[in-house]
Design a protein around this motif. Sequence first.
Motif, PDB file in Angstrom:
ATOM      1  N   THR A   1     -15.987  15.236  17.534  1.00 26.59           N
ATOM      2  CA  THR A   1     -15.544  15.969  16.041  1.00 26.59           C
ATOM      3  C   THR A   1     -14.994  17.296  16.598  1.00 26.59           C
ATOM      4  O   THR A   1     -15.278  18.034  16.925  1.00 26.59           O
ATOM      5  N   GLN A   2     -13.973  17.382  15.675  1.00 27.98           N
ATOM      6  CA  GLN A   2     -13.210  18.697  15.780  1.00 27.98           C
ATOM      7  C   GLN A   2     -13.462  19.871  14.819  1.00 27.98           C
ATOM      8  O   GLN A   2     -13.948  19.317  13.900  1.00 27.98           O
ATOM      9  N   SER A   3     -13.584  21.068  15.216  1.00 27.03           N
ATOM     10  CA  SER A   3     -14.254  22.110  14.495  1.00 27.03           C
ATOM     11  C   SER A   3     -13.239  22.839  13.901  1.00 27.03           C
ATOM     12  O   SER A   3     -12.279  23.284  14.680  1.00 27.03           O
ATOM     13  N   ILE A   4     -13.367  23.607  12.590  1.00 23.65           N
ATOM     14  CA  ILE A   4     -12.158  24.421  12.046  1.00 23.65           C
ATOM     15  C   ILE A   4     -12.975  25.502  11.657  1.00 23.65           C
ATOM     16  O   ILE A   4     -14.136  25.584  11.002  1.00 23.65           O
ATOM     17  N   LEU A   5     -12.373  26.753  11.894  1.00 24.93           N
ATOM     18  CA  LEU A   5     -12.876  28.145  11.157  1.00 24.93           C
ATOM     19  C   LEU A   5     -12.066  28.274  10.099  1.00 24.93           C
ATOM     20  O   LEU A   5     -10.923  28.724  10.235  1.00 24.93           O
ATOM     21  N   VAL A   6     -12.566  28.535   8.872  1.00 24.04           N
ATOM     22  CA  VAL A   6     -11.922  28.962   7.675  1.00 24.04           C
ATOM     23  C   VAL A   6     -12.320  30.318   7.248  1.00 24.04           C
ATOM     24  O   VAL A   6     -13.422  30.829   7.344  1.00 24.04           O
TER      25      VAL A   6
END
Length: 458
Positions: free
Chosen positions: A2-7
């Motif tokens: 799973t790829q992770s994103i910082l918002v």
Amino acid sequence: MTQSILVVDDEERLADVLAAALEDLGYRATAVTSAQAALAELEQAHFDLVLTDLRLPVMGGRALLREARSRWPGKPVVVLTAFATVRDAVELVKEGAFDYIAKPFEMEDVAATIRRALRLAEVVRDNERLRSELEGRYSFDTLIGNSPPFRRVIEQVTEVCETRATVMLNGESGTGKELVAHAVHFNSPRRNRPFVAVNCAAIPEALLESELFGHVKGAFTGALSDRIGRFAAADGGTLFLDEIGDMPMAIQAKLLRAVQERSFEAIGANRSQTVDVRLIAATHKDMRQAVADGRFREDLFYRLNVFPIQLPALRERAEDIPLLAGHFLTELSDSIGKRVTGFSPAALAAMAGHDWPGNIRELHNCVERAVIVAKSPTIDMPDLPRDLFGAPRRNGRDALPRDLDAELERIERDFILEALRRSDGVQVKAARLLGIAERSLWHRIRKLGIKLGRTVAE
């Protein structure tokens, strides 16, 4: 995975909503409300992408972008911006942001932009990994050997790689001419441009001209579309002409013009193409004799023979055999997935006494076969091809020594002493050179009574 994103958005509710929406799409998302908090998260955890608002308090999105690009250059950054600041966002893209998304936005647009950014980042990583593997594979470290003839080859490669000079590699089949050609290219200013290889002996004469220079649609029967030749494909990089001695006389005239002027015409074309290509030619033939016999153009030979490098046969650099065999052993045992760590003294003696008519290629095949059939972590005589020890030794000694144990002990001592000298007495390095475990080397040093000090004593 799973790829992770910082918002990153100073409106806490919007940041949380974005993170929740991204998690619904299958990503792992973390929301923060300031650039400082974003940098702290980036230092502590891995994120595949940063999605940040442009207007942030204290430290803005532009400053966050610059910091992220400086510290994590491969990480894509997507900028969220109000409609009134789209011009600023375009400038940010020039500074390294992957893209911008104008507010108000649709989640579908955000998702599509993120997918493109992650896909591009993955392609870039794969390309960097492949290039790193290629550069590692063709670095000077892979030109293995300490014998005087091979040290001279490495010196010549070092001298010529930074220049534009045409190189002629000459040596028997299997001596590593293509490996040296790659090393010249990947250690030159052209390393980021194409390396294109053509085997002049493997392509029929009727097709070789088209292969080298290309053709236009309709130039001959079967030319259904334009074709780019190898010269054009190598523009800016290096063109490796292997087995140049087998090139037909009919094509040598056109090659001469391409070498002289760096220009040529594709078959059927009425305009010349100009290319910037560095040429490396290779052959196992005696080119001066080929010129004398009228089988190769003299003017072309002198154009190609600007910087000749003679690759020695393996029998001329026998002291490199343990180093090469150890390198191949490590490489092959890893790829085959078999734990084989070294050679017995008898196996090393057999390999040292073989003439290797197939040179390095034959040695590689020999080690590969031995790794496959070996029943123990140490390759021994029965694991080697029978022809390795069926012929008399080169040094003129009898094929059957009067005292085999003494002879094997002498050979083992010589190899260990040489490895210790080359590694300045560092046993870990010496064991690696010999392809054996450090503990095994230590036992052999004790058994043979070798004294270790500032200088290795026999």
